[in-house]
Write an enzyme that holds these catalytic residues in place. Sequence first.
Site, PDB file in Angstrom:
ATOM      1  N   CYS A   2       0.840  -1.189   0.000  1.00 43.43           N
ATOM      2  CA  CYS A   2       0.000   0.000   0.000  1.00 43.43           C
ATOM      3  C   CYS A   2       0.879   1.245   0.000  1.00 43.43           C
ATOM      4  CB  CYS A   2      -0.942   0.076   1.190  1.00 43.43           C
ATOM      5  SG  CYS A   2      -2.017  -1.331   1.347  1.00 43.43           S
ATOM      6  N   ARG A  27       3.676  -0.092  -5.065  1.00 42.72           N
ATOM      7  CA  ARG A  27       3.446  -0.630  -3.720  1.00 42.72           C
ATOM      8  C   ARG A  27       2.122  -1.383  -3.599  1.00 42.72           C
ATOM      9  NH1 ARG A  27       6.817   2.065   0.048  1.00 42.72           N
ATOM     10  NH2 ARG A  27       5.469   1.329   1.696  1.00 42.72           N
ATOM     11  N   TRP A  74      -2.900  -2.697  -1.622  1.00 47.89           N
ATOM     12  CA  TRP A  74      -2.629  -4.119  -1.834  1.00 47.89           C
ATOM     13  C   TRP A  74      -3.391  -4.813  -0.718  1.00 47.89           C
ATOM     14  CZ3 TRP A  74      -0.406  -8.046   1.104  1.00 47.89           C
ATOM     15  CH2 TRP A  74      -0.100  -9.229   0.406  1.00 47.89           C
ATOM     16  N   ASN A 100      -1.732   1.903   6.036  1.00 48.58           N
ATOM     17  CA  ASN A 100      -0.908   0.814   5.538  1.00 48.58           C
ATOM     18  C   ASN A 100      -0.517  -0.007   6.756  1.00 48.58           C
ATOM     19  OD1 ASN A 100       0.857  -0.819   4.179  1.00 48.58           O
ATOM     20  ND2 ASN A 100       2.443   0.738   3.914  1.00 48.58           N
ATOM     21  N   GLY A 101      -0.709  -1.318   6.710  1.00 52.62           N
ATOM     22  CA  GLY A 101      -0.352  -2.153   7.863  1.00 52.62           C
ATOM     23  C   GLY A 101      -1.514  -3.035   8.254  1.00 52.62           C
ATOM     24  N   GLU A 490      16.629 -18.148  -8.668  1.00 54.94           N
ATOM     25  CA  GLU A 490      16.212 -16.791  -9.033  1.00 54.94           C
ATOM     26  C   GLU A 490      15.551 -16.770 -10.417  1.00 54.94           C
ATOM     27  OE1 GLU A 490      15.635 -14.116  -7.723  1.00 54.94           O
ATOM     28  OE2 GLU A 490      15.756 -12.575  -9.269  1.00 54.94           O
ATOM     29  N   LYS A 494      11.798 -15.532 -11.082  1.00 59.97           N
ATOM     30  CA  LYS A 494      11.509 -14.437 -12.023  1.00 59.97           C
ATOM     31  C   LYS A 494      10.448 -14.877 -13.021  1.00 59.97           C
ATOM     32  CE  LYS A 494      12.873 -11.760 -10.755  1.00 59.97           C
ATOM     33  NZ  LYS A 494      13.531 -11.104  -9.668  1.00 59.97           N
ATOM     34  N   GLU A 497       6.901 -15.358 -11.248  1.00 62.73           N
ATOM     35  CA  GLU A 497       6.197 -14.189 -10.723  1.00 62.73           C
ATOM     36  C   GLU A 497       5.635 -13.275 -11.812  1.00 62.73           C
ATOM     37  OE1 GLU A 497       8.293 -11.286  -8.288  1.00 62.73           O
ATOM     38  OE2 GLU A 497      10.159 -11.662  -9.367  1.00 62.73           O
ATOM     39  N   HIS A 513      17.257 -37.163  -8.160  1.00 62.42           N
ATOM     40  CA  HIS A 513      16.634 -37.530  -6.884  1.00 62.42           C
ATOM     41  C   HIS A 513      15.169 -37.117  -6.841  1.00 62.42           C
ATOM     42  CE1 HIS A 513      20.595 -38.633  -5.526  1.00 62.42           C
ATOM     43  NE2 HIS A 513      21.026 -37.485  -6.005  1.00 62.42           N
ATOM     44  N   LYS A 612       5.444  -4.519  -4.677  1.00 61.51           N
ATOM     45  CA  LYS A 612       6.900  -4.389  -4.611  1.00 61.51           C
ATOM     46  C   LYS A 612       7.445  -4.571  -3.200  1.00 61.51           C
ATOM     47  CE  LYS A 612      10.908  -3.248  -6.471  1.00 61.51           C
ATOM     48  NZ  LYS A 612      11.543  -4.339  -7.235  1.00 61.51           N
TER      49      LYS A 612
HETATM   50  O1  M6R Z   1      12.700  -5.116  -0.783  1.00 63.81           O
HETATM   51  P1  M6R Z   1      13.246  -6.467  -0.554  1.00 63.81           P
HETATM   52  O2  M6R Z   1      14.509  -6.717  -1.290  1.00 63.81           O
HETATM   53  O3  M6R Z   1      13.391  -6.802   0.912  1.00 63.81           O
HETATM   54  O4  M6R Z   1      12.152  -7.457  -1.133  1.00 63.81           O
HETATM   55  C1  M6R Z   1      12.258  -8.832  -0.951  1.00 63.81           C
HETATM   56  C2  M6R Z   1      11.300  -9.587  -1.855  1.00 63.81           C
HETATM   57  O5  M6R Z   1       9.976  -9.250  -1.544  1.00 63.81           O
HETATM   58  C3  M6R Z   1      11.547  -9.307  -3.336  1.00 63.81           C
HETATM   59  O6  M6R Z   1      12.860  -9.582  -3.686  1.00 63.81           O
HETATM   60  C4  M6R Z   1      10.590 -10.146  -4.207  1.00 63.81           C
HETATM   61  O7  M6R Z   1      10.888 -11.491  -4.084  1.00 63.81           O
HETATM   62  C5  M6R Z   1      10.682  -9.685  -5.662  1.00 63.81           C
HETATM   63  N1  M6R Z   1       9.368  -9.511  -6.194  1.00 63.81           N
HETATM   64  C6  M6R Z   1      11.333 -10.640  -6.561  1.00 63.81           C
HETATM   65  O8  M6R Z   1      11.449 -10.195  -7.858  1.00 63.81           O
END
Ligand code: M6R
Length: 617
Positions: A2, A27, A74, A100-101, A490, A494, A497, A513, A612
């Site tokens: 948010c 956000r 969000w 927010n929270g 990673e 990527k 997501e 395995h 984000k």
């Molecule tokens: O702001 P941060 O680096 O702490 O965020 C951590 C994760 O939320 C962030 O890396 C998330 O996994 C990304 N969407 C990945 O692309």
Amino acid sequence: MCGIVGYVGDDAAPQILVEGLNRLAYRGYDSAGHALMNGKGIKIFKDIGSPETVGQIVMKEKVHANSGISHTRWATHGGVTPENSHPHLSNCGRIALVHNGVIENYTVLKRRLEQNGVHFHSETDTEVLCNLIAQYYEDFRAQGLEDAFLQSVFAGLREVKGSYGIAAMCSEQPGTIITARLGSSLVLGIGNGENMVASDAAAFCGRTNNIVYLDDGQVACLTGKDFEIFNLDHERVTAEICEMEAREEHDYGRGDFAHFMLKEIFEQPEALRNSMRGRFSSDGSTTKFGGLNLEAKDLRRINRILFMGCGTAWHACLLAKYIIEKLARIPVDVEYASELRYRNAPIPDDTLCFVISQSGETADTLEALREMKRKGFETLAITNVVGSTIAHEAGGGIYQHVGPEIGVASTKAFTSQVLLATMVGVYLGRLRDLSMTEGMRIVKAMHELPEQIVQVLQKTQEIEAVAKKYADFNDFLFLGRQMMFPLALEGALKLKEISYIHAEGYPAAEMKHGPLALVSPTCPSLFIAPEDDMIEKVASNIHEVKARGGPVIVVTTEGSPLCEEKGIDIITIPQTHEALMPVLASIPLQLFSYYAAVARGCNVDRPRNLAKSVTVE
Ligand code: M6R
């Protein structure tokens, strides 16, 4: 999660709020809203949809207002509906609130308010807090209290358990915004005849560079001319106004790129130069950092390092383990911040605790950091956002300096984190057994890295073609050995997501395995296999997949024996020092995911269900 923006001053608030909120869209973007204040009271505009869409509706209304509070959501409590969107207005119509929270005790408070006749229109905890403040306001107003609005915010917050960043307005006190934080970042923007508040200073772009970071447990009262900060006991707190690095509109725009993610992928050569700038010793054999707040003699005494983070940052932590253990011969443990904070892990005394977080606001990472501090460990952080809570609370740290990362999928922040972890490895290594010549070799390779990234970026069309060819598959394996294993994780994250393709990352040798059972003509495998000590072993794994009819893509180095392999798709990258290979090999993985997602028609910068910064547990 948010985003909050508030403005009070002489200018037209709607435009300023809409522009500010658009910059915070990363956000949260499932719904948005604005509460605007003019002589006739508070007007609320809110709906499901992105801040841009809701902003257009507000601008069409041509409301005259000099103050307002806005929110991009969000969802946490309650689904994505217009009613659950913020701002919320109290039953009495006098208090508007954005939040927010998470208010953890909202059910108890809601029941009490309902017994007092409050009727709720949404499922949110925010509407509960809004009405709680409003009830106090009605009481204090009846008692004739001059600062009834401010007092009612204090009274409401004293009852709340949980986390919040809030901004509130009262129809009977036009030209005032009250804002408070506990566990959710808020920054004040101090202008000339105007003041602002936001979750992120990006919202102030073009209006002010003078900012005040609110601390947890602080409440601020803003008018156009002034601001005051208090603690929760209503005692005045003196604030330091900091001048932030001036940012231009284009820092927050997409420019000619179709998406922020693509822009940020292409920014990597420059971003990594900025991460490295000023951080090499004059003899070119090691690295140096200004903000560690630890002397070389202290660091030499460290016998263990613990890295913590979430998501992509956790992958950077895992790479830090491989790299630092290799370069500095210090044992490194890696923990998901979300797991560690609830586990009583036995951590040896001489451990240095390191967190990695782009935003510096991730709730789990922040709490893991606080837990380690509470136990008395030395803490350090690698963060991108200057002044973020993690940067503020860690004992010392390293800023990434890669500029704002707006695409939800982390790209330039990840490669910078990995590069900085490698630089830490060189630094610690050179305090121990890493030879001067080896140090020089790595530093030289670091200088060459940005140009090598440019070379990979020049292959974008080739990578796009491969991505399009595979975009219709619904399952993927990412495989690599040693340092390429965290990168496989990673790459898989990527892809899933942003394209919603199911993908899993594994150490290539683990295939036999279990995961090998997934291999079939409908489940391709992407191997990350630069020419190194492992290449023959990875080649065997590739043959095992091919033998079972699994389509194969390989990212390998130019001239590697795998380039001769028939019946597979090959993407090549230049050779570099093995410690820097994870950074270089990340680029094709990012482009592959990006183009696969685009081919599937996905909203790359705003993947479903994600935001984000994850500032709630
Ligand atoms: O702001 P941060 O680096 O702490 O965020 C951590 C994760 O939320 C962030 O890396 C998330 O996994 C990304 N969407 C990945 O692309």
